[in-house]
Design a protein around this motif. Structure first.
Motif, PDB file in Angstrom:
ATOM      1  N   GLU A 119       2.816  -7.353  -3.661  1.00 17.83           N
ATOM      2  CA  GLU A 119       1.560  -6.558  -3.316  1.00 17.83           C
ATOM      3  C   GLU A 119       0.421  -6.662  -3.064  1.00 17.83           C
ATOM      4  OE1 GLU A 119       5.114  -3.662  -1.869  1.00 17.83           O
ATOM      5  OE2 GLU A 119       4.003  -2.854  -3.599  1.00 17.83           O
ATOM      6  N   TRP A 120      -0.131  -7.050  -2.871  1.00 17.24           N
ATOM      7  CA  TRP A 120      -1.631  -6.608  -2.867  1.00 17.24           C
ATOM      8  C   TRP A 120      -2.773  -5.175  -1.604  1.00 17.24           C
ATOM      9  CZ3 TRP A 120       0.084 -10.852  -0.623  1.00 17.24           C
ATOM     10  CH2 TRP A 120      -0.137 -10.640   0.585  1.00 17.24           C
ATOM     11  N   LEU A 121      -3.400  -4.900  -1.351  1.00 17.04           N
ATOM     12  CA  LEU A 121      -4.637  -4.119  -0.896  1.00 17.04           C
ATOM     13  C   LEU A 121      -5.924  -4.347  -0.323  1.00 17.04           C
ATOM     14  CD1 LEU A 121      -5.192  -0.812  -0.403  1.00 17.04           C
ATOM     15  CD2 LEU A 121      -6.904  -1.133  -1.542  1.00 17.04           C
ATOM     16  N   ASN A 122      -5.300  -4.626   1.179  1.00 18.49           N
ATOM     17  CA  ASN A 122      -6.557  -5.416   2.196  1.00 18.49           C
ATOM     18  C   ASN A 122      -8.102  -3.993   1.680  1.00 18.49           C
ATOM     19  OD1 ASN A 122      -5.231  -7.158   3.070  1.00 18.49           O
ATOM     20  ND2 ASN A 122      -4.622  -5.893   4.783  1.00 18.49           N
ATOM     21  N   HIS A 123      -9.074  -5.335   1.302  1.00 19.65           N
ATOM     22  CA  HIS A 123     -10.392  -4.302   0.676  1.00 19.65           C
ATOM     23  C   HIS A 123     -11.340  -5.134   1.780  1.00 19.65           C
ATOM     24  CE1 HIS A 123     -10.924  -9.002  -0.321  1.00 19.65           C
ATOM     25  NE2 HIS A 123     -12.462  -8.326  -0.249  1.00 19.65           N
ATOM     26  N   SER A 124     -12.549  -4.438   1.535  1.00 13.49           N
ATOM     27  CA  SER A 124     -13.028  -4.491   3.007  1.00 13.49           C
ATOM     28  C   SER A 124     -14.565  -4.546   2.502  1.00 13.49           C
ATOM     29  CB  SER A 124     -13.695  -2.615   3.154  1.00 13.49           C
ATOM     30  OG  SER A 124     -14.566  -2.375   5.043  1.00 13.49           O
ATOM     31  N   THR A 397      -0.449   5.024   1.625  1.00 16.09           N
ATOM     32  CA  THR A 397      -0.063   4.308   2.711  1.00 16.09           C
ATOM     33  C   THR A 397       0.946   5.054   3.958  1.00 16.09           C
ATOM     34  OG1 THR A 397       0.268   2.652   2.481  1.00 16.09           O
ATOM     35  CG2 THR A 397      -1.668   2.373   1.666  1.00 16.09           C
ATOM     36  N   ALA A 468     -11.312  -0.297  -0.306  1.00 17.80           N
ATOM     37  CA  ALA A 468     -10.890  -0.506   1.272  1.00 17.80           C
ATOM     38  C   ALA A 468     -11.710  -0.011   2.037  1.00 17.80           C
ATOM     39  CB  ALA A 468      -9.351  -0.308   1.340  1.00 17.80           C
ATOM     40  N   PHE A 480      -2.876  -1.381   5.455  1.00 13.90           N
ATOM     41  CA  PHE A 480      -3.804  -1.411   3.814  1.00 13.90           C
ATOM     42  C   PHE A 480      -2.673  -2.404   3.209  1.00 13.90           C
ATOM     43  CE2 PHE A 480      -6.672   1.694   6.353  1.00 13.90           C
ATOM     44  CZ  PHE A 480      -8.502   1.218   6.053  1.00 13.90           C
ATOM     45  N   ILE A 481      -1.825  -2.359   3.138  1.00 19.69           N
ATOM     46  CA  ILE A 481      -1.002  -2.975   2.079  1.00 19.69           C
ATOM     47  C   ILE A 481       0.034  -4.558   2.909  1.00 19.69           C
ATOM     48  CG2 ILE A 481       0.896  -3.250   0.189  1.00 19.69           C
ATOM     49  CD1 ILE A 481      -1.994  -0.980  -0.240  1.00 19.69           C
ATOM     50  N   TYR A 482      -0.356  -5.642   2.369  1.00 14.35           N
ATOM     51  CA  TYR A 482       0.273  -6.980   1.824  1.00 14.35           C
ATOM     52  C   TYR A 482       2.238  -6.935   1.746  1.00 14.35           C
ATOM     53  CZ  TYR A 482      -2.155  -8.784   6.074  1.00 14.35           C
ATOM     54  OH  TYR A 482      -2.735  -9.038   7.738  1.00 14.35           O
ATOM     55  N   THR A 492       2.441  -7.236   7.510  1.00 16.99           N
ATOM     56  CA  THR A 492       1.365  -5.317   6.191  1.00 16.99           C
ATOM     57  C   THR A 492       2.815  -4.748   5.946  1.00 16.99           C
ATOM     58  OG1 THR A 492       1.348  -4.443   8.884  1.00 16.99           O
ATOM     59  CG2 THR A 492      -0.254  -6.062   7.650  1.00 16.99           C
TER      60      THR A 492
END
Length: 547
Positions: A119-124, A397, A468, A480-482, A492
């Motif tokens: 799993e990982w967080l989508n950053h911006s 999330t 993020a 926000f989490i994949y 997601t």
């Protein structure tokens, strides 16, 4: 081997006797050989252990190696990422943050990013500077009927009782809570002197045994509760319906373990077994639970009242939601404990195979409250292996407003995952009542480490939220989490655990995923009504719900 031992023992005995005749000081060798012979003879005649009966003396090596096995595995065999329940990588970062030393990692991740479950967080691209963020966010806990709301940290100490933990551990945890400005849950073992002495914020948990607020017959005592609930250190009260380690399982504290101190704290009788039943006696249906919440709020002077549960039958929680609507009474918070939770001791089958894991449970409860349009009154607390900033972010999330940690805080105290919590032999003095062992836990040192760990972990979570492009935990969304589902597919959380519309459970038609459990549930009983499910032949037809 039995014959070999007997023959060898006789030969050695004859040789040593002869040696003693020739050289008298050799008689002292019997001090070494005598106990070995005695153990061997005992092994030959005892009937409980086949291994030592067949292999006198040498068979004891099996028990020695069994005792050493977890330690050898942890220190010499396991990698940084495959240890359980917590791997070395996560344990190390907790120790480093508690000690306030460098917690960075060289040379990239050790995780397999193509493994199922990664799993990982989508950053911006529009990430926020973490220096401009509030690194110690607070959450106001208190619904429409609460007159003493509590401004809580987003990360607090989960329920661990005095008795399960040592007095020094409790003192250090509450001392850390005092330093760091966060809350310490007492666990169901009662409100002890050690919880109150450091003057840190307290969440008083009321379990089925009603410890510290019970009559001699084990029923709830309103006067005893009111006396303690109004203490200034007590900020919130939590009714424990079930816990992740052993949901639906009661407990017994044998009379032999009921010390005068425990009897005084828990309001129990010396010389008698203390029973914690698997159910509450103060109420027996969802409406009764709402009445109990209302009563505790009144007796406490308007403090936040909530409950903790590990999700089992979904229909039971929906029945509680229906009771909230029916009575217009709402808890101020709900603690969701995942089936992966646990600190002390639990039967293997319950620890491994009972209770919904936290991710699915948290999403379900958030969706249920949203579906009834009552989430606005209730804060959600997530509990279950929450030890890193990313653990906090994932729970945010999914709908959590706050998170609790038990084992993470134990590591901050110095726990080494020796897995001896249920044996009273904890080598670090955390989970033991052995006075000699608990002296090794120095309160003044460990309370600072607990506060350090809390501060650094919350800070890491907020920095991830800033990466993020968001400012606060409540800004996060399941998008926000994949999660890697298989080698060629990622999804997601929003796709894996889709939201339902606000208010969609107030009227039919219900969302399909809730239709069955909504039909089975009633505000007047916890027990699902399976008579409403038709008996159909699955080979020719799909199951459906009768109208």
């Amino acid at each position: 081997m039995r014959k070999l031992f007997i023959i060898s023992a006789v030969i050695i005995l004859v040789l040593v006797t002869a040696w003693t005749i020739i050289w008298p000081p050799a008689v002292w060798s019997f001090l070494l050989l005598g106990p070995v012979f005695i153990i061997g003879v005992y092994d030959l005649v005892q009937k409980k252990h086949s291994i030592v009966r067949n292999f006198p003396v040498f068979g004891h090596l099996r028990f020695l190696m069994e005792d050493l096995r977890p330690k050898i595995y942890q220190y010499f065999i396991e990698s940084d990422t495959n240890g359980t329940p917590f791997n070395r990588q996560n344990r190390s970062v907790i120790y480093q943050r508690a000690k306030k030393v460098d917690d960075t990692r060289p040379f990239g991740t050790e995780l397999d990013v193509y493994e199922n479950g990664y799993e990982w967080l989508n950053h911006s691209i529009s990430a926020l500077d973490h220096h401009a963020l509030d690194l110690s966010p607070r959450v106001k806990v208190g619904g429409p009927d609460c007159t003493q709301p509590y401004s809580a940290s987003v990360y607090n100490i989960s329920a661990m009782s005095f008795g399960s933990l040592s007095e020094n551990a409790i003192l250090a945890l509450n001392g850390g809570a005092k330093i760091g400005g966060f809350a310490h849950n007492t666990g169901e073992g009662g409100l002890s002197d050690y919880h109150l002495q450091p003057n840190g914020d307290i969440i008083w948990q009321i379990g089925t045994g009603y410890f510290s607020c019970r009559n001699t017959d084990g029923t709830f005592d309103e006067d005893a509760f009111a006396k303690r609930a109004v203490l200034p250190q007590v900020k919130m009260i939590e009714i424990k319906l079930s816990q992740g380690a052993k949901p639906g399982h009661g407990g017994i504290l044998p009379a032999a373990k009921v010390t005068p101190e425990i009897a005084r704290i828990r309001l129990v009788q010396m010389g008698q077994d203390v029973v914690s039943p698997p159910y509450h006696t103060a109420f027996n249906n969802p409406v009764g639970l709402m009445d109990f919440i209302k009563k505790l709020r009144e007796l406490s002077g308007g403090k936040p009242i909530g409950f903790k549960l590990c999700v089992g039958h979904k229909s039971e929680f929906l029945a509680i939601c229906k009771a909230m609507i029916k009575t217009n009474t709402y808890p101020d918070f709900i603690t969701v404990d995942g089936g992966e939770g646990g600190t002390g001791a639990a039967p293997l089958e319950f620890a491994n195979s009972v209770g919904m894991p936290l991710r699915e449970a948290l999403a379900f409860i958030y969706d249920a409250l949203t579906g009834f349009d009552i989430k606005k009154h209730i804060k959600l607390i997530a509990s279950g292996k929450v030890a890193t900033g990313f653990d906090l972010v994932k729970n945010f999330t999914l709908g959590a407003d706050m998170c609790n940690s038990a084992r993470g805080m134990m590591f901050a105290l110095g726990c080494i995952q020796a897995l001896e919590c249920n044996m009273n032999t904890c080598p670090t003095g955390v989970a033991t009542q052995d006075k000699g062992l608990m002296r090794g836990l120095v309160v003044d040192d460990k309370k600072v480490r607990v506060a350090n760990f809390h501060k650094q972990t919350v800070s890491s979570a907020i920095q991830m939220i800033g990466a993020a492009g968001m400012k606060k935990p409540c800004d996060l969304h399941r998008m926000f989490i994949y999660r890697r589902v298989n080698a060629s597919q990622i999804q997601t959380y929003a796709e894996l655990l889709p939201y339902i519309p606000k208010g969609s459970l107030l009227n039919t038609p219900y969302p399909q995923s809730f239709e069955m459990d909504m039909t089975l549930s009633s505000a007047d009983t916890f027990v699902p009504d399976y008579s409403k499910v038709s008996q159909v032949e699955l080979t020719t037809s799909s199951a459906y719900v009768q109208n």
